[in-house]
Design a protein around this motif. Structure first.
Motif, short mmCIF file in Angstrom:
data_model
loop_
_atom_site.label_atom_id
_atom_site.label_comp_id
_atom_site.label_asym_id
_atom_site.label_seq_id
_atom_site.Cartn_x
_atom_site.Cartn_y
_atom_site.Cartn_z
N TYR A 134 0.84 -1.20 0.00
CA TYR A 134 0.00 0.00 0.00
C TYR A 134 0.88 1.25 0.00
O TYR A 134 2.08 1.19 0.23
CB TYR A 134 -0.94 -0.03 1.21
CG TYR A 134 -1.85 -1.24 1.21
CD1 TYR A 134 -1.72 -2.26 2.16
CD2 TYR A 134 -2.84 -1.40 0.21
CE1 TYR A 134 -2.54 -3.38 2.14
CE2 TYR A 134 -3.65 -2.51 0.19
CZ TYR A 134 -3.49 -3.50 1.14
OH TYR A 134 -4.30 -4.61 1.12
N ASN A 155 1.88 6.77 2.45
CA ASN A 155 1.06 7.58 3.37
C ASN A 155 0.15 6.73 4.25
O ASN A 155 -0.32 7.21 5.28
CB ASN A 155 0.18 8.56 2.58
CG ASN A 155 0.98 9.69 1.96
OD1 ASN A 155 2.22 9.68 1.99
ND2 ASN A 155 0.29 10.64 1.38
N THR A 156 -0.09 5.47 3.84
CA THR A 156 -1.00 4.64 4.62
C THR A 156 -0.29 3.99 5.79
O THR A 156 -0.92 3.60 6.77
CB THR A 156 -1.61 3.50 3.77
OG1 THR A 156 -0.59 2.54 3.46
CG2 THR A 156 -2.22 4.04 2.49
N GLU A 192 -8.30 7.02 6.51
CA GLU A 192 -8.08 7.07 5.05
C GLU A 192 -8.14 5.66 4.46
O GLU A 192 -7.30 5.27 3.65
CB GLU A 192 -6.69 7.71 4.76
CG GLU A 192 -6.49 9.08 5.39
CD GLU A 192 -7.22 10.21 4.65
OE1 GLU A 192 -8.02 9.91 3.72
OE2 GLU A 192 -7.00 11.38 5.01
N ALA A 251 -7.64 4.00 0.83
CA ALA A 251 -6.32 3.80 0.20
C ALA A 251 -5.77 2.41 0.45
O ALA A 251 -4.75 2.04 -0.13
CB ALA A 251 -5.34 4.84 0.71
N TYR A 252 -6.43 1.62 1.30
CA TYR A 252 -5.91 0.28 1.56
C TYR A 252 -7.00 -0.75 1.82
O TYR A 252 -6.71 -1.88 2.22
CB TYR A 252 -4.87 0.29 2.70
CG TYR A 252 -5.32 0.99 3.97
CD1 TYR A 252 -6.01 0.31 4.97
CD2 TYR A 252 -5.02 2.33 4.19
CE1 TYR A 252 -6.41 0.95 6.13
CE2 TYR A 252 -5.42 2.99 5.36
CZ TYR A 252 -6.11 2.29 6.33
OH TYR A 252 -6.50 2.92 7.46
N TRP A 304 -4.66 6.90 -6.22
CA TRP A 304 -4.90 8.31 -5.87
C TRP A 304 -3.78 9.22 -6.34
O TRP A 304 -4.01 10.34 -6.77
CB TRP A 304 -5.09 8.41 -4.36
CG TRP A 304 -5.58 9.73 -3.86
CD1 TRP A 304 -4.84 10.69 -3.24
CD2 TRP A 304 -6.92 10.23 -3.92
NE1 TRP A 304 -5.63 11.76 -2.90
CE2 TRP A 304 -6.91 11.50 -3.30
CE3 TRP A 304 -8.13 9.73 -4.43
CZ2 TRP A 304 -8.06 12.28 -3.18
CZ3 TRP A 304 -9.27 10.51 -4.30
CH2 TRP A 304 -9.23 11.76 -3.68
N TRP A 322 -0.50 8.09 -1.56
CA TRP A 322 -1.52 7.12 -1.15
C TRP A 322 -1.60 5.93 -2.11
O TRP A 322 -2.31 4.97 -1.83
CB TRP A 322 -2.90 7.80 -1.07
CG TRP A 322 -2.95 8.89 -0.05
CD1 TRP A 322 -2.87 10.23 -0.27
CD2 TRP A 322 -3.09 8.71 1.36
NE1 TRP A 322 -2.96 10.92 0.93
CE2 TRP A 322 -3.09 10.01 1.94
CE3 TRP A 322 -3.22 7.60 2.20
CZ2 TRP A 322 -3.20 10.21 3.31
CZ3 TRP A 322 -3.34 7.81 3.57
CH2 TRP A 322 -3.32 9.11 4.12
#
Lengths: 304, 304, 304
Positions: A214, A217-218, A251, A254-255, A279, A288
Motif C-alpha cells: 500500500y 502515506n497509509t 483514510e 487507500a488500503y 490516488w 496514497w
C-alpha cells in the motif's frame, strides 16, 4: 468404452480435474472442507459443490494450505481503475458514485452470483458458497490478473489465513457478517464503527511486505497482520475488506477494497472496486497509491 | 418409466437434442470434432462439452459443413449501433471510448465467458471452448439477429471456413492468437502491424457478395476471400476480426469488428462491437456504411 | 455410503431440495406442471428442468397454489429507482433513455437469460422456461427484495393467478405474446393499441388492496383484478406488464413495469424497470408514487 455404473460407488466424489470417463454423480458436498474430510481429496483444483438448497456450482479448492479444505467463494478484481464505479465494479457500484444509492450494488450482502472460477483473475467472481457455506475461517490470496487457476498458488504475491474461527461470531460467512456490518455510505464513523479486525497467519509474505504493497502515506495508520471488515473512511464512506491490515485512521479507501455506492471525497475518484488505490498515480506506490503489483492482482477469498 | 443404467453404455454421448429420458453421463469430450470422430454424431445441434479442466458447457456443433465437427465458441452481436461502447459492447469496451483503457474489455484474450448458445444471435456469446480447444481451422457464419439455433444454417447470409490449419501457427485458438496480436489501441500501425489474413473457402457467398456487405468506400481497400485478425486503423485503433476480407488500407473500422478500448477518430463514433459500420447512416450501404443485413446479423465463430 | 443405481429408477425426479445422496439423472421434464403430473412432487422448492432443446436450468416450482405446477420463469427487480435505465434495468434499457433504441434491451421477446433462482429477489431473473414452456396460465407474486426462496410464499405482499388459459391465444408464453405486442416505443397509442387484459383470481390480496399499492392518482384510471400486457402511455412509450390492474387511461408508467428503450415524458425520469413508480417521491404513495412495499418488492412471474 464400457462403463458399468452399478455397484458400490462410495469412492466417487465431485472431482472433475482432467477427468477421463466419469459418471456425473453429485454427492451433496457443500464445501471443499467436506470434500477433503469425507473423501480424502488432497489435490488443489476445480471441484463441483452443491449448496444446502441443491444449487450446483464449480469452484477451486485449496487442499494444501494449513491442512487444506479451503473453498474459493469470491474474487475482487479491478478491471479499470480509471472507471469510477462503472460496469465491472460489482463490489461497489456500477451506476456511478451516488449518494442516493448508499449501498451500491450490495453484493457483499445478497445472493447474487457472477463470474466463473476459471476467470476469477480476469473478472469478479462470486459463487453460492459465499452465502451458503457455514465456515469458521478465511484465507486470502492476491494473485496477478489473468493467471490461470493452476498457477494461482505459485504466482500469488501474498497469501494468508485466519485461525481464530472468527466467522462463528458473525453468522458463519461474509453474507451474514456484512448484514451485521452493512457496506453502506453514512452508517457510521471511521474507527468507532468499523467492523472486526482478525489476526492472520501468513502463508506467503509478512506484516512488513503487506504494508509495502500500500502507499507510503497509509503505513502510519495501518498495522500489518490482520484482515479487517467494513472499515469506514473520514467522509463516512464504507469499504468492505482491508486485506492484511488493521486500520488505525480514516483514510481507509487507500488500503481497503470494495464498498457502498458513495464516496464523497474527490467525487467520484474513490469509487470503484479498488477504491483510491491510484490516488497519486497508477501503480506508483507514492503518496496514497498502492504498488503496481497490488493494483494488478485480484483478491481471492476462501472459506473453511 | 424404468431405466436400467447398468451395463454397457459406450453408445451414450453428449447429445441432448430433443432428448427423451436419458442419464446425464458426461464423457470428457472437448470439442464437436471429438464428438463426431469418437461417437459418430452426425446431426447439427446443441451438445454438452467438457474442457480439459473439467468445466462443462453447452454449445452448438455444426456436424455437416465440410466434414463437420465445428464447435461454436463465440458470437459477436451488436445490440445498439448508436451505443458507443456501452453496456453490451463486450468485444470492445463497455466503459466508453477511453484512451486510458487501451485494451478495453480484453475479452478476445481472457478466460471470461458470457451469454448462452440459444441466445447467440440475441447477444454476445463466448464459452470456455474459446480458450480451451486446441484447433486448426475456423469457420464463420453471419446469422440474422434473433434467429433460433435450429434455423441458423438456413438463415445465414454468409458462411465460410478455413482449410489451411492456420491456428497451429498461433497457439491453437483465438485466445493465444490475440495474445500474440493484442487487440489494443496504439500497439502498432495500420497494415505493417496487422495480424494474419487467412484465405477462406465459401460455404455460402463469394468474394463479390462479401465486399457488397460492406460500404462502397471500403471496396477499394479490401480483398475478398479472407478472414483477417487484429487489423489496425489509421489512428492506431485495433479491431479484432475482418470477416471475409483482407485489409489493404487503414479504414478497417468500416469492415472489421470488435476492438480495444479506444478509437480516436470522431470520438466516440467508432467505438462498439460493430465499430463504424453505420458511419454514413444505419444500414444504408452508402459511403462507409455496411448493409442492413450485415449490421443486423451476429457473427458466429467456430473452431475445428 | 453405497449406492446401487442399476434397476428401476422411475421414482427419481429432478428434486434437489436439501438433497442427500442422489444421482443426477435428468429426465426431460420441461416444466413444474410436468414434474407434478408425472412424478407427483408436491413440495414447493428448487427443481432442475430441461428445455425442449436440452438446456438444463434450475428454478422454483410452486406446487401448492390452486393445484400447483407453477414454474417461475422470470422476476422483475428494481435495484435503483434513481438509476434511469442504467445497469440492472434489463427489462427496459441499460443504455439510458434513447429514442434511437425504441425496443430497449428487448428481453421481453428474446432468448436471453440472466440471474439465478436464489437471487430472484436480489436482481432480475429470466430462465429458458420463459421462451420454452408451452403454458396456459400465469401467476404473479410480489415478494419483498432480498427474501430467500423458502420464504417467498410467506413474505409476499400480493399473489394471484389466471384461470382463463389465455396464453393459448398468444402462442403459449410471454416470448410469443410480446412478439405479437412488441414492447417498443412508438408502435401505438394508449388504450387503443394496448395488449390484452386478463382477469385474475387472488391468492393473497384483492382488487382494493391492489389499487392501494399504486399511487392515488392512478386509481381513477385503473380497474383492479386483472393482469395487463403491453400497455402504452400518452407519449407512446410502451410498458410490459400492469400487475393486478387494467389500464383505463394513459398514465400507465405509474402502475406498469418494464418497457422499451424510450419514455419521452420528463426524459429520462420514467425510464427503468419500475418506470415512474417514484414520480412523486420514493415510496411515498402520494400523487403518482407507488407505496414503499410495491417499490421494494420483486415481481415473480410463473407459468402453468
Amino acid at each position: 468404452m464400457e462403463h458399468k455404473i452399478e455397484g458400490n460407488i462410495s469412492h466417487l466424489t465431485g472431482v472433475f480435474m482432467r477427468g477421463k470417463c466419469f459418471p456425473s454423480i453429485f454427492f451433496s458436498t457443500k464445501s471443499c472442507k467436506e470434500v477433503k474430510d469425507r473423501y480424502g481429496q488432497a489435490e488443489d483444483g476445480l471441484y463441483y459443490l452443491t449448496t444446502s438448497t441443491g444449487v450446483v456450482y464449480q469452484t477451486f479448492c485449496d487442499m494444501t494450505t494449513a491442512g487444506g479444505g479451503w473453498t474459493l467463494v469470491a474474487s475482487v478484481h479491478e478491471d479499470n481503475i480509471y472507471g469510477k464505479c462503472t460496469v465491472g465494479d460489482r463490489w461497489t457500484s456500477q451506476q456511478g458514485n451516488n449518494a442516493n444509492w448508499p449501498k451500491g450494488e450490495g453484493n457483499w450482502a445478497n445472493r447474487k452470483t457472477f463470474g466463473t472460477v476459471e476467470a476469477a483473475t480476469d473478472d469478479d467472481f462470486k459463487n453460492p458458497g459465499y452465502y451458503d457455506i457455514d465456515a469458521e475461517d478465511m484465507s486470502v490470496w492476491h494473485v496477478p490478473n489473468k493467471t490461470p487457476f493452476y498457477h494461482w498458488n505459485l504466482a500469488a504475491i501474498m497469501r494468508y489465513h485466519t485461525e481464530r474461527r472468527f466467522l462463528h461470531l458473525y453468522g458463519g460467512n461474509l453474507y451474514y457478517l456484512f448484514h451485521r456490518y452493512p457496506v453502506e455510505y453514512n452508517v457510521g464513523a471511521h474507527l468507532s464503527d468499523n467492523g472486526p479486525s482478525i489476526p492472520i497467519v501468513y502463508d506467503l509474505g509478512d506484516k512488513e511486505s503487506t504494508k509495502m504493497f500500500y502507499g507510503p502515506n497509509t503505513r502510519g495508520e495501518t498495522e500489518g497482520g490482520f484482515i479487517s471488515f467494513r472499515a469506514i473512511n473520514l467522509e463516512r464512506a464504507a469499504t468492505a475488506i482491508c486485506s492484511g491490515v488493521k486500520p488505525k485512521g480514516g483514510e481507509v479507501d487507500a488500503y481497503c477494497i470494495g464498498g457502498g455506492g458513495f464516496f464523497p471525497q474527490g467525487n467520484p475518484l474513490q469509487c470503484g472496486d479498488f477504491t483510491s488505490f491510484a490516488w497519486n498515480g497508477y501503480g506508483t506506490n507514492v503518496g496514497w497509491s498502492a504498488s503496481k503489483q497490488m493494483l494488478e492482482s485480484a483478491v481471492l477469498l476462501f472459506y473453511r
